[in-house]
Design a protein around this motif. Structure first.
Motif, PDB file in Angstrom:
ATOM      1  N   LYS A  74       2.770  19.760  -0.053  1.00  0.00           N
ATOM      2  CA  LYS A  74       4.165  19.501  -0.442  1.00  0.00           C
ATOM      3  C   LYS A  74       5.081  19.457   0.774  1.00  0.00           C
ATOM      4  CE  LYS A  74       7.841  21.611  -3.301  1.00  0.00           C
ATOM      5  NZ  LYS A  74       8.075  20.492  -4.214  1.00  0.00           N
ATOM      6  N   TYR A  75       4.824  20.372   1.737  1.00  0.00           N
ATOM      7  CA  TYR A  75       5.703  20.461   2.907  1.00  0.00           C
ATOM      8  C   TYR A  75       5.103  19.796   4.156  1.00  0.00           C
ATOM      9  CZ  TYR A  75       8.699  23.664   0.333  1.00  0.00           C
ATOM     10  OH  TYR A  75       9.548  24.203  -0.586  1.00  0.00           O
ATOM     11  N   ASN A  76       3.958  19.120   3.990  1.00  0.00           N
ATOM     12  CA  ASN A  76       3.325  18.401   5.097  1.00  0.00           C
ATOM     13  C   ASN A  76       3.005  19.338   6.263  1.00  0.00           C
ATOM     14  OD1 ASN A  76       2.206  16.134   6.248  1.00  0.00           O
ATOM     15  ND2 ASN A  76       4.100  15.493   7.231  1.00  0.00           N
ATOM     16  N   VAL A  77       2.483  20.524   5.934  1.00  0.00           N
ATOM     17  CA  VAL A  77       2.028  21.479   6.937  1.00  0.00           C
ATOM     18  C   VAL A  77       0.594  21.858   6.609  1.00  0.00           C
ATOM     19  CG1 VAL A  77       4.345  22.375   7.377  1.00  0.00           C
ATOM     20  CG2 VAL A  77       2.940  23.454   5.617  1.00  0.00           C
ATOM     21  N   SER A  78      -0.019  22.681   7.436  1.00  0.00           N
ATOM     22  CA  SER A  78      -1.401  23.093   7.182  1.00  0.00           C
ATOM     23  C   SER A  78      -1.438  24.458   6.502  1.00  0.00           C
ATOM     24  CB  SER A  78      -2.188  23.150   8.496  1.00  0.00           C
ATOM     25  OG  SER A  78      -1.754  24.233   9.281  1.00  0.00           O
ATOM     26  N   VAL A  79      -2.549  24.709   5.809  1.00  0.00           N
ATOM     27  CA  VAL A  79      -2.745  26.013   5.163  1.00  0.00           C
ATOM     28  C   VAL A  79      -2.775  27.120   6.219  1.00  0.00           C
ATOM     29  CG1 VAL A  79      -4.354  27.406   3.816  1.00  0.00           C
ATOM     30  CG2 VAL A  79      -3.949  25.020   3.178  1.00  0.00           C
ATOM     31  N   VAL A  80      -3.379  26.812   7.377  1.00  0.00           N
ATOM     32  CA  VAL A  80      -3.454  27.801   8.461  1.00  0.00           C
ATOM     33  C   VAL A  80      -2.052  28.232   8.895  1.00  0.00           C
ATOM     34  CG1 VAL A  80      -4.211  28.181  10.838  1.00  0.00           C
ATOM     35  CG2 VAL A  80      -5.671  26.910   9.257  1.00  0.00           C
ATOM     36  N   ASP A  81      -1.122  27.260   8.980  1.00  0.00           N
ATOM     37  CA  ASP A  81       0.248  27.588   9.381  1.00  0.00           C
ATOM     38  C   ASP A  81       0.916  28.514   8.369  1.00  0.00           C
ATOM     39  OD1 ASP A  81       0.172  26.158  11.723  1.00  0.00           O
ATOM     40  OD2 ASP A  81       0.920  24.309  10.814  1.00  0.00           O
ATOM     41  N   ILE A  82       0.775  28.186   7.087  1.00  0.00           N
ATOM     42  CA  ILE A  82       1.409  29.008   6.045  1.00  0.00           C
ATOM     43  C   ILE A  82       0.874  30.441   6.096  1.00  0.00           C
ATOM     44  CG2 ILE A  82       1.698  29.318   3.555  1.00  0.00           C
ATOM     45  CD1 ILE A  82       1.711  26.343   3.209  1.00  0.00           C
ATOM     46  N   LYS A  83      -0.439  30.571   6.285  1.00  0.00           N
ATOM     47  CA  LYS A  83      -1.024  31.918   6.358  1.00  0.00           C
ATOM     48  C   LYS A  83      -0.509  32.672   7.587  1.00  0.00           C
ATOM     49  CE  LYS A  83      -5.441  32.296   5.277  1.00  0.00           C
ATOM     50  NZ  LYS A  83      -6.891  32.017   5.238  1.00  0.00           N
ATOM     51  N   LYS A  84      -0.332  31.957   8.688  1.00  0.00           N
ATOM     52  CA  LYS A  84       0.171  32.583   9.910  1.00  0.00           C
ATOM     53  C   LYS A  84       1.621  33.027   9.746  1.00  0.00           C
ATOM     54  CE  LYS A  84       1.065  31.526  14.789  1.00  0.00           C
ATOM     55  NZ  LYS A  84       0.987  30.467  15.831  1.00  0.00           N
ATOM     56  N   LYS A 100       0.845  -1.198   0.000  1.00  0.00           N
ATOM     57  CA  LYS A 100       0.000   0.000   0.000  1.00  0.00           C
ATOM     58  C   LYS A 100       0.882   1.252   0.000  1.00  0.00           C
ATOM     59  CE  LYS A 100      -3.419   2.321   2.924  1.00  0.00           C
ATOM     60  NZ  LYS A 100      -4.201   2.219   4.178  1.00  0.00           N
ATOM     61  N   MET A 101       0.590   2.193  -0.881  1.00  0.00           N
ATOM     62  CA  MET A 101       1.350   3.439  -0.917  1.00  0.00           C
ATOM     63  C   MET A 101       0.468   4.578  -1.400  1.00  0.00           C
ATOM     64  SD  MET A 101       3.886   2.880  -4.219  1.00  0.00           S
ATOM     65  CE  MET A 101       4.887   1.702  -3.335  1.00  0.00           C
ATOM     66  N   THR A 102       0.821   5.797  -0.990  1.00  0.00           N
ATOM     67  CA  THR A 102       0.027   6.970  -1.338  1.00  0.00           C
ATOM     68  C   THR A 102       0.591   7.651  -2.582  1.00  0.00           C
ATOM     69  OG1 THR A 102       1.338   8.521  -0.018  1.00  0.00           O
ATOM     70  CG2 THR A 102      -0.424   7.329   1.123  1.00  0.00           C
ATOM     71  N   PHE A 103      -0.259   8.435  -3.236  1.00  0.00           N
ATOM     72  CA  PHE A 103       0.198   9.204  -4.394  1.00  0.00           C
ATOM     73  C   PHE A 103       1.298  10.176  -3.988  1.00  0.00           C
ATOM     74  CE2 PHE A 103      -3.652   8.967  -7.496  1.00  0.00           C
ATOM     75  CZ  PHE A 103      -3.516   7.587  -7.508  1.00  0.00           C
ATOM     76  N   LYS A 104       1.211  10.740  -2.781  1.00  0.00           N
ATOM     77  CA  LYS A 104       2.230  11.698  -2.343  1.00  0.00           C
ATOM     78  C   LYS A 104       3.593  11.027  -2.224  1.00  0.00           C
ATOM     79  CE  LYS A 104       3.272  15.240   1.101  1.00  0.00           C
ATOM     80  NZ  LYS A 104       4.711  14.945   1.078  1.00  0.00           N
ATOM     81  N   GLN A 105       3.610   9.815  -1.654  1.00  0.00           N
ATOM     82  CA  GLN A 105       4.887   9.092  -1.537  1.00  0.00           C
ATOM     83  C   GLN A 105       5.477   8.811  -2.917  1.00  0.00           C
ATOM     84  OE1 GLN A 105       3.349   5.800   0.719  1.00  0.00           O
ATOM     85  NE2 GLN A 105       3.999   6.644   2.688  1.00  0.00           N
ATOM     86  N   ILE A 106       4.626   8.387  -3.846  1.00  0.00           N
ATOM     87  CA  ILE A 106       5.097   8.078  -5.199  1.00  0.00           C
ATOM     88  C   ILE A 106       5.594   9.342  -5.888  1.00  0.00           C
ATOM     89  CG2 ILE A 106       4.419   7.151  -7.453  1.00  0.00           C
ATOM     90  CD1 ILE A 106       2.213   5.572  -5.887  1.00  0.00           C
ATOM     91  N   ALA A 107       4.819  10.426  -5.755  1.00  0.00           N
ATOM     92  CA  ALA A 107       5.196  11.688  -6.402  1.00  0.00           C
ATOM     93  C   ALA A 107       6.512  12.212  -5.851  1.00  0.00           C
ATOM     94  CB  ALA A 107       4.091  12.724  -6.219  1.00  0.00           C
ATOM     95  N   ASP A 108       6.695  12.119  -4.528  1.00  0.00           N
ATOM     96  CA  ASP A 108       7.941  12.591  -3.916  1.00  0.00           C
ATOM     97  C   ASP A 108       9.138  11.775  -4.402  1.00  0.00           C
ATOM     98  OD1 ASP A 108       6.628  14.529  -2.519  1.00  0.00           O
ATOM     99  OD2 ASP A 108       6.536  13.420  -0.630  1.00  0.00           O
ATOM    100  N   LEU A 109       8.965  10.469  -4.485  1.00  0.00           N
ATOM    101  CA  LEU A 109      10.070   9.596  -4.875  1.00  0.00           C
ATOM    102  C   LEU A 109      10.439   9.758  -6.351  1.00  0.00           C
ATOM    103  CD1 LEU A 109       8.978   6.431  -2.895  1.00  0.00           C
ATOM    104  CD2 LEU A 109      11.194   7.548  -2.637  1.00  0.00           C
ATOM    105  N   LEU A 110       9.424   9.942  -7.207  1.00  0.00           N
ATOM    106  CA  LEU A 110       9.671   9.970  -8.655  1.00  0.00           C
ATOM    107  C   LEU A 110       9.748  11.383  -9.224  1.00  0.00           C
ATOM    108  CD1 LEU A 110       7.351   7.027  -9.828  1.00  0.00           C
ATOM    109  CD2 LEU A 110       9.752   6.967  -9.165  1.00  0.00           C
TER     110      LEU A 110
END
Length: 609
Positions: free
Chosen positions: A419-429, A306-316
């Motif tokens: 992309k950075y595994n953070v929340s939108v709220v954090d980026i806005k802050k 089992k793997m996620t699209f994010k893991q695949i996208a990051d690796l490739l």
């Protein structure tokens, strides 16, 4: 007096030269050692493919958006075929072109005012949409043509998918019909399309096309007319047979058209109008946009875990949106693994080469990454028990590193946060943003936080090496988890709180409470929390640490290991030594000439040299 002035000047100059030397000495900066992530360390060992290319994410987002589908659907349902449209296309010229199309097609293509009006309406309002559709067709049409040719279905039926879904495998009608060929749930099951929590094969281009081919052939054996087959595909065979009876037994579509449901009356003309625009797009100045990927440039690989699209996208090094375009049947952006079932991932051929050449490393990273997912801070604070005290006797120090990201064309806060595994709220802050709108070229601050736990009130544990004691406690601390991963969803075109709540079996009130929403309005690209996570609390940390260290001391010593170990994120010398019975921290230090116990992800360690 003059001598005093000269001596004073000399002393000043001498002092300035000393200060300058000291400043110059202090200006010599030592470049800090850059610590690479485990992901980067894995990718650095990949076998590279020189043909690898990147895909424009903005273009990919356009291709996977639902705006064309919604516009065409609205046109087909609302166009008045009796109202002429003022668009430069002489009727005599149109009649001649339709006659030419009729001669090389099994469809009965004849001119009528309604068909002319739909063609002119598309030319007036949908030129850009058809330009984009023609680019998509370079990927999907070869799939359709291959399936139709095998079963003797007219190749022109490929244009029906444009009318049904605007070539969007994620299209869902208001009645729940899904995919390129818009199968209802029951119909999809009847034609052996798998539908569960992870997979919906109605969105699989190959399997759904095969099911549509079977349906077309079955209807043709009943009606013997391809226009009636199309009408039955839209409204069902029952409505077609009713129309035949009401027309007095006539069996041509144009003779029974007025007796069909209103939507079906515009359905076949829309199909023929689409066929016309694809055939004569050059004559009308419609230039296809560039195709992002063509079918013959892709291949499949079987997924073993089992793997996620994010893991695949990051690796490739490829956009998640491209994975979604090529693998639309995976509903949750996850390729599952079922026992006794095979699941395949479709990738561009250059990425297939990278995947197959580095499978072991890819699966090792996926296992590692799956163990390090954490709940967003915002959700964790909501789920934390208000009256329960966690007795851990620990202080958490946060080592923060700031990265800078320049906003590119097609970016939104949701995608950047993912992309950075953070929340939108954090980026806005962090960037003092008041809305989700971000300007092209703007530089955003992204802070990544690693939690370093240290013991502040731990009784003396009888272990010879103080460093080993701290590592043992740190290893025990890793077992204290306040929460597991939450489920998040990025708002897409056409979404509303009601549809999102229904998709994740929630209420609108829950969605609003979890995401601090004051109204039902949600912005495109916003990240919503759509699932709670279970909580695991361990309030016996000190005793766990003590027991762990005691057991460490009692292990029998066996030095005959002879292996190599690649350090992963979160590893310590203590946790690594626990993997090998009889091996101590001192042994690993000795074998690898380690003096201070500092190890980094990706570092290769010898176990017994």
């Amino acid at each position: 007096m003059i001598i005093r002035k000269i001596s004073l000047a000399v002393s000043v100059l001498f002092s300035m030269s000393l200060v300058a030397q000291e400043v110059a000495h202090n200006d010599v900066t030592v470049k800090p050692e850059i610590k690479i992530s485990y992901l980067d360390s894995v990718k650095s060992t990949f076998v590279k493919d020189n043909l690898a290319t990147r895909v424009d994410s903005l273009w990919m987002n356009e291709l996977t958006s639902l705006d064309i589908y919604e516009d065409l659907t609205k046109d087909i349902q609302t166009i008045n075929t009796d109202l002429s449209v003022n668009e430069e296309l002489p009727t005599d010229l149109l009649k001649q072109r339709l006659q030419d199309m009729n001669e090389k097609s099994p469809f009965d293509i004849e001119y009528n005012q309604g068909l002319e009006n739909i063609i002119k309406s598309f030319l007036k309002n949908r030129r850009k949409s058809f330009s984009r559709l023609m680019a998509l067709s370079e990927y999907y049409f070869p799939i359709f043509e291959d399936a139709f040719a095998r079963q003797n279905v007219p190749l022109e039926i490929k244009y029906l998918a444009v009318v049904e879904s605007a070539l969007n495998p994620k299209a869902v009608s208001r009645m729940g019909a899904t995919g390129l060929w818009q199968f209802m749930y029951g119909t999809g099951k009847r034609y052996d399309l798998k539908i569960d929590s992870y997979i919906d094969e109605r969105s699989d281009p190959i399997k759904a096309t095969a099911a549509a081919t079977v349906y077309m052939n079955k209807m043709f054996t009943i009606f013997g007319d391809w226009e009636l087959v199309l009408a039955s595909y839209n409204s069902g065979p029952g409505n077609v047979t009713k129309a035949i009876r009401r027309s007095g037994g006539k069996t041509k579509y144009w003779d029974i058209r007025n007796h069909l449901p209103r939507e079906t009356q515009g359905y076949v003309p829309a199909f023929l109008a689409t066929m016309y625009l694809f055939e004569y797009h050059k004559e009308h100045g419609i230039n296809p946009e560039r195709a992002v990927v063509k079918n013959f440039e892709t291949d499949t690989v079987r997924i073993k875990e089992k793997m996620t699209f994010k893991q695949i996208a990051d690796l490739l090094d490829m956009p998640q949106s491209q994975l979604e375009l090529l693998n639309p049947s995976y509903k949750l952006k996850v390729v599952p693994f079922y026992k006794d079932e095979q699941h395949f991932l479709r990738l561009p051929k250059d990425k297939i080469a990278t995947f197959v050449s580095n499978e072991d490393k890819i699966y090792a990273y996926v296992q590692h990454d799956s163990g390090f997912r954490r709940m967003p801070t915002q959700l964790a604070s909501r789920l934390a028990p208000k009256n329960k005290v966690i007795k851990t006797n620990q202080v958490q120090d946060f080592a923060q590193s700031t990265e800078f990201y320049k906003v590119r064309k097609g970016d939104n806060l949701g995608a950047i946060a993912d992309k950075y595994n953070v929340s939108v709220v954090d980026i806005k802050k962090w960037n003092n943003l008041k809305s989700n709108n971000i300007a092209l070229g703007k530089t955003l601050k992204i802070r990544s936080t690693d939690t370093i736990k240290k013991s502040t009130d731990v009784k003396v544990i009888p272990v010879a090496d103080k460093k080993e004691t701290q590592e043992a406690i740190a290893a025990a601390d890793e077992k204290v988890n306040t929460a597991t991963e939450s489920k998040e969803y990025i708002v897409q075109a056409g979404d509303n709180l009601g549809s999102i709540a229904k998709k994740f079996d929630l209420t609108v009130a829950e969605l609003k409470e979890w995401n601090n929403l004051n109204s039902n309005n949600i912005g495109l690209g916003k990240t919503l929390i759509v699932g709670k996570a279970a909580e695991i609390v361990n309030d016996q940390t000190t005793s766990v640490a003590s027991n762990t260290v005691d057991s460490f001391k009692k292990k029998p010593i066996s030095k005959n290991v002879g292996e190599e170990y690649f350090v992963k994120k979160g590893d310590s010398l203590y946790s690594i030594s626990k993997k090998y019975p009889g091996v101590t921290i001192s042994d690993i230090k000795k074998w690898n000439n380690i003096k201070d116990g500092d190890i980094k992800p990706g570092m290769k360690l010898k176990i017994n040299g």
